[in-house]
Design a protein around this motif. Sequence first.
Motif: not given
Length: 566
Positions: A258-266, A241-249, A252-253, A281-285
């Motif tokens: 470990p802190d998945v709720l950190r500031d994502i702007r930088n 099944g398709v893993v939703d975008g929020g879970t994929v993000l 990635i984080l 980014r491409d390598t991380a993805y």
Amino acid sequence: MSAGLDTRPNAITFDLDELITKAWQGEIRVPHFQRPFRWGREDVRRLFDSVVNGYPIGSLLLWVRPAPKVDDLVLGSLHIDAPALPQAWWVVDGQQRITSLANALHPDGAKDARFSLGYDLETRQFVAMSTASDKTVPLPVLFNLVELIKWFNERPEIQSLLDRASTVATTIRQFKVPAYQVKQDDIGVLQDIFDRLNNYGKRLSRAEIFTALNAGVEDDAESQLTIPLIGENISAERGFGVVDGGTVLQAILARRNPDVLRDIRNEFSGRGGIDFPDEDRDTAYELTQRALLQAVEFLQEHAFVPHIGVLPYRNLLVVLTRFFAHHPEPGEHNLRLLRRWFWRAATIGPEGFTGGTTGAIRALCAAIKPGRLTDSVQSLLELASSDQRSMPDVRHFRTNQSRTKILLCALWSASPRSPETLTVFDRADLAEALTDQSTAANAVRHIIARRDVPDELRQYAANRVLMPKLSATDSEVLPSLLRRPAGTSTDEWAEMLGSHLITTEMVTRLGTDGYDGFLRARSQKLHEQVQDFLSRMCEWDFEDTPTLAELDFDDDTLEGDDDLPT
């Protein structure tokens, strides 16, 4: 503040026929900063219902600019050989509508369950082709007059409905779709428009904001891995099944810190505290997708979690992604310990952690240390050692609740069989039944029609079976469970019933105690199955120690010590 548009938008109107032809020919493109396709089949069905009823479906906003040649332009489920164009239309607003129309009306696009619709000439309704009658015209046929005539020539018994079908077909092809054309060189202005359009009403998700903030250049967009594409790739490769975008993000984080709720702007600025500070980014993805695939494989092959629709908590998938990113080859013993941790954490639930779901994911991700496999596994197990175990109550069944998902995994571990073929259902059957669903509802059936069940038993899990594939369209599966196919032995039939936690004695009770006796007896059987399943998965009373090879002893301790653990 934006400098504004160079020229005013130009209002135009397309016939739907013309608009869809442009999409099929690759003249309509989707900018890389667009949000992913999010509609389900019901959204698509309602769109066509609006079209034939003459309801407005909203205007499009199209960005006019050149487009490069793309050998495999993806639009929904369509793959288009798109030529280089001096002037193409890039969709700033209206992607969901254009994608839906283009796919549902195309023979290839309509192979995707989300777009597989037809028009029922008798009820005058758009319906899913999976439930179509012999008077339902598939939309790709309805949209093509030549194919429509052929279709009716093959069905002389319904020739009287040809005029009705032709009228609907003409209505669809000639439906007027308003659009604004914008000519603008500054992509920032278009992103500003996109942001304003999509922040009124339903706000952008965190994953969509992250995607927009970390978008590459437009000319490279076709080759880029994206958050929604990662989710789709997992589904395509594992049938999960398709893993939703929020879970994929979050995956990635979590892989990077470990802190998945950190500031994502930088996120990719090379700041401190990131496990992989120098990667782009491409390598991380790419590496997150690899770890996420390993996490899903672990769930399916070791933990009896076949599909995301029965995953008790998605935050545990995020934790597993971080684990496999840092420890891709844990070995069989650690995989067994990891399974214990997963199911112990699932029975404890987020409420067993300070801070609930947020606290749980932070604490669990922090327990995973790069380069320290044994410590990571032991720390995870220690965090899941709480006695606050919440077992599923088989008297309540709701497919969107974590307790029911645990129950469904227990049912899956019993290898449920088809009453028609006696074969064990596999993950492909489950994936086909659930398609774009986030719960397992479409794979669960009532044994007895709900109206015939006493009120106090209607919520019982005992009246449900996990049966993703069945040709019978009855609202209840009891007739199928009682109808033994010719040539089937008594033992084979008993084995099929047993795979659904039904005994021949329970079936006999239907004739003596009625539905009430049957459901109460099966309820007890389900309770025992869940208890046994969790006992095997959690192994609460087992020692959680690592293997001898993983224990770290000093050299001087190893010499002459006769009391080493074995």
